[in-house]
Design a protein around this motif. Structure first.
Motif, PDB file in Angstrom:
ATOM      1  N   THR A 152      -4.180  14.274  11.175  1.00  0.00           N
ATOM      2  CA  THR A 152      -5.463  13.745  11.664  1.00  0.00           C
ATOM      3  C   THR A 152      -5.382  12.237  11.820  1.00  0.00           C
ATOM      4  O   THR A 152      -4.487  11.593  11.279  1.00  0.00           O
ATOM      5  N   GLY A 156      -7.357   7.516   0.698  1.00  0.00           N
ATOM      6  CA  GLY A 156      -7.559   6.209   0.072  1.00  0.00           C
ATOM      7  C   GLY A 156      -8.488   6.270  -1.122  1.00  0.00           C
ATOM      8  O   GLY A 156      -8.458   5.408  -1.987  1.00  0.00           O
ATOM      9  N   ASN A 213      -1.390   6.603   2.348  1.00  0.00           N
ATOM     10  CA  ASN A 213      -2.801   6.214   2.474  1.00  0.00           C
ATOM     11  C   ASN A 213      -3.033   5.749   3.913  1.00  0.00           C
ATOM     12  O   ASN A 213      -2.675   4.634   4.279  1.00  0.00           O
ATOM     13  N   ARG A 226     -16.691   8.532   3.178  1.00  0.00           N
ATOM     14  CA  ARG A 226     -16.883   7.222   2.531  1.00  0.00           C
ATOM     15  C   ARG A 226     -18.213   6.662   3.004  1.00  0.00           C
ATOM     16  O   ARG A 226     -18.413   6.514   4.212  1.00  0.00           O
ATOM     17  N   ARG A 268       0.834  -1.207   0.000  1.00  0.00           N
ATOM     18  CA  ARG A 268       0.000   0.000   0.000  1.00  0.00           C
ATOM     19  C   ARG A 268       0.867   1.254   0.000  1.00  0.00           C
ATOM     20  O   ARG A 268       1.859   1.313   0.731  1.00  0.00           O
TER      21      ARG A 268
HETATM   22  P1  AMP Z   1      -9.291   0.841   4.478  1.00  0.00           P
HETATM   23  O1  AMP Z   1      -9.969   1.329   3.216  1.00  0.00           O
HETATM   24  O2  AMP Z   1     -10.113  -0.172   5.172  1.00  0.00           O
HETATM   25  O3  AMP Z   1      -7.914   0.434   4.169  1.00  0.00           O
HETATM   26  O4  AMP Z   1      -9.276   2.080   5.495  1.00  0.00           O
HETATM   27  C1  AMP Z   1      -8.429   3.169   5.405  1.00  0.00           C
HETATM   28  C2  AMP Z   1      -9.083   4.368   4.793  1.00  0.00           C
HETATM   29  O5  AMP Z   1      -9.539   5.269   5.793  1.00  0.00           O
HETATM   30  C3  AMP Z   1      -8.094   5.187   4.001  1.00  0.00           C
HETATM   31  O6  AMP Z   1      -7.914   4.683   2.719  1.00  0.00           O
HETATM   32  C4  AMP Z   1      -8.723   6.564   4.014  1.00  0.00           C
HETATM   33  O7  AMP Z   1      -9.673   6.668   2.969  1.00  0.00           O
HETATM   34  C5  AMP Z   1      -9.427   6.612   5.343  1.00  0.00           C
HETATM   35  N1  AMP Z   1      -8.653   7.401   6.325  1.00  0.00           N
HETATM   36  C6  AMP Z   1      -7.834   6.918   7.279  1.00  0.00           C
HETATM   37  N2  AMP Z   1      -7.280   7.913   7.996  1.00  0.00           N
HETATM   38  C7  AMP Z   1      -7.738   9.056   7.491  1.00  0.00           C
HETATM   39  C8  AMP Z   1      -7.527  10.441   7.792  1.00  0.00           C
HETATM   40  N3  AMP Z   1      -6.713  10.826   8.770  1.00  0.00           N
HETATM   41  N4  AMP Z   1      -8.171  11.359   7.040  1.00  0.00           N
HETATM   42  C9  AMP Z   1      -9.008  10.988   6.069  1.00  0.00           C
HETATM   43  N5  AMP Z   1      -9.250   9.686   5.730  1.00  0.00           N
HETATM   44  C10 AMP Z   1      -8.623   8.736   6.431  1.00  0.00           C
END
Ligand code: AMP
Ligand code: MG
Length: 357
Positions: A124, A239, A69, A202, A65
């Motif tokens: 964040t 992401g 992200n 999301r 990854r």
């Molecule tokens: P996953 O899709 O299950 O891998 O979860 C991670 C996703 O959470 C990332 O790809 C981002 O879209 C979102 N995410 C995590 N941390 C943050 C953050 N600090 N700010 C905005 N989006 C975040």
């Protein structure tokens, strides 16, 4: 208990009352900086100690990854939220009261104890309290904080059972906890609380109407709807920038009235098969028998959120294993999770949509 290969231990756990000794052992692996994949109610997660930068780096490496992200930090108890966030807006507390533990991730300004490796370099942090006895027990056994993205290779559909995890990560992580198929099948709803007004980043099991009922005004990140993310506009949820959930084949969504859709998909499938291509079709209960193609998958009742959401990622993975060249899919605007289902399907299709009159 069985060993998948030289490196990854594969453990079957009762989803409702997991064996305490096995959870303790998995927790020790995490405390020592190792990686454990575990079930949640949304999808399987790939866990590492969220406060250990080296563990987060291992997560990125195992998934392939991009390191910008960010990961979601999973907690099991509300008192563990306070040390990792700079402020806790009242509205976020209200939302947590209704939806935690549950399929909800909230974004806050982070404190220094959350390493930049975990937050993808952002100021964040994303936090979730999953609603699954195995996940909650594991988080407590690990010391309170598990960083976990979905337990898939970056770019592949998210894993909805432990076999999907093993396909992608066997040999690359220390342990896989198998508690059977997940309940929801799509990743959590993400809401950003670092702006004046909460922003939906999301969509997931919790939809915009359900959020507005509790929070009042909620904005929707433009990247969700129009594919801005894929077109290079920098979205708030990093992401969202990547072409996620993608099957190996080229996927096109065909939408419109039922008869026009089945007619158009059959026409396109016939043409592709004439050219020697292997064609897959994603249909629902009521249309599956209308299609003629190499492989037709019925993903369930088009009006039942649970069925479509639970099967979507599995079906995309099956097509990968079957080496399909082209996939045509109907659209599935189910009553509650329709926005989330179409968000994932559109991303898998790289926003290729054909509207028929
Ligand atoms: P996953 O899709 O299950 O891998 O979860 C991670 C996703 O959470 C990332 O790809 C981002 O879209 C979102 N995410 C995590 N941390 C943050 C953050 N600090 N700010 C905005 N989006 C975040
Ligand atoms: Mg993911």
């Amino acid at each position: 208990m069985q060993q998948c290969d030289g490196k990854t231990e594969y453990i079957v756990l009762d989803p409702d009352s997991p064996d305490a000794d096995l959870i303790r052992r998995a927790g020790e692996i995490l405390r020592e900086g190792g990686l454990v994949a575990f079930p949640t109610e949304t999808v399987y997660g790939l866990g590492g100690d969220a406060l250990n930068p080296a563990a987060s780096e291992k997560i990125y490496a195992a998934k392939g990854r991009p390191s910008d992200n960010p990961l979601i930090v999973h907690i099991a108890d509300m008192e563990h939220l306070v040390p990792i966030v700079r402020e806790l807006p009242e509205k976020a507390v209200q939302l947590a009261e209704v939806w935690w533990p549950g399929p909800l991730t909230m974004i806050f300004h982070k404190t220094d104890i959350v390493p930049d490796e975990t937050s993808g370099g952002l100021p964040t942090v994303a936090v979730r309290m999953p609603n699954h006895p195995v996940a909650l027990a594991l988080i407590r056994a690990a010391g309170g904080y598990i960083a976990a993205p979905s337990a898939n290779t970056s770019g592949r559909p998210s894993p909805t059972n432990a076999q999907h995890v093993a396909e992608d990560l066997s040999g690359k992580i220390d342990m896989i906890l198998d508690s059977g198929p997940v309940r929801i099948g799509l990743e959590s709803t993400i809401v950003d609380f670092t702006e004046d007004v909460p922003v939906l980043l999301r969509p997931g099991y919790i939809n915009i109407e359900m959020l507005r009922k509790i929070l009042g005004e909620v904005r929707v990140d433009p990247g969700i709807r129009n594919g801005a993310a894929e077109k290079g506009v920098r979205p708030k949820a990093p992401g969202m920038r990547y072409r996620h959930y993608a099957p190996k084949a080229s996927l096109t969504i065909v939408e419109g009235p039922r008869e026009s859709v089945t007619g158009k998909i059959n026409e396109l499938a016939a043409k592709a098969m004439d050219e020697g291509k292997k064609v897959g079709i994603i249909a629902a209960d009521d249309t599956a028998s209308c299609y003629h193609a190499s492989i037709v998958k019925d993903i369930g009742d088009r009006n039942t959120d649970k069925e479509i959401a639970q099967h979507l990622f599995s079906v995309l993975r099956e097509f990968d294993a079957e080496n399909v060249d082209i996939i045509y899919s109907e659209s599935f605007n189910t009553p509650r999770m329709g926005q989330a289902i179409m968000n994932r399907l559109l991303k898998a299709a790289g926003h290729k949509v054909l509207s028929v009159p």
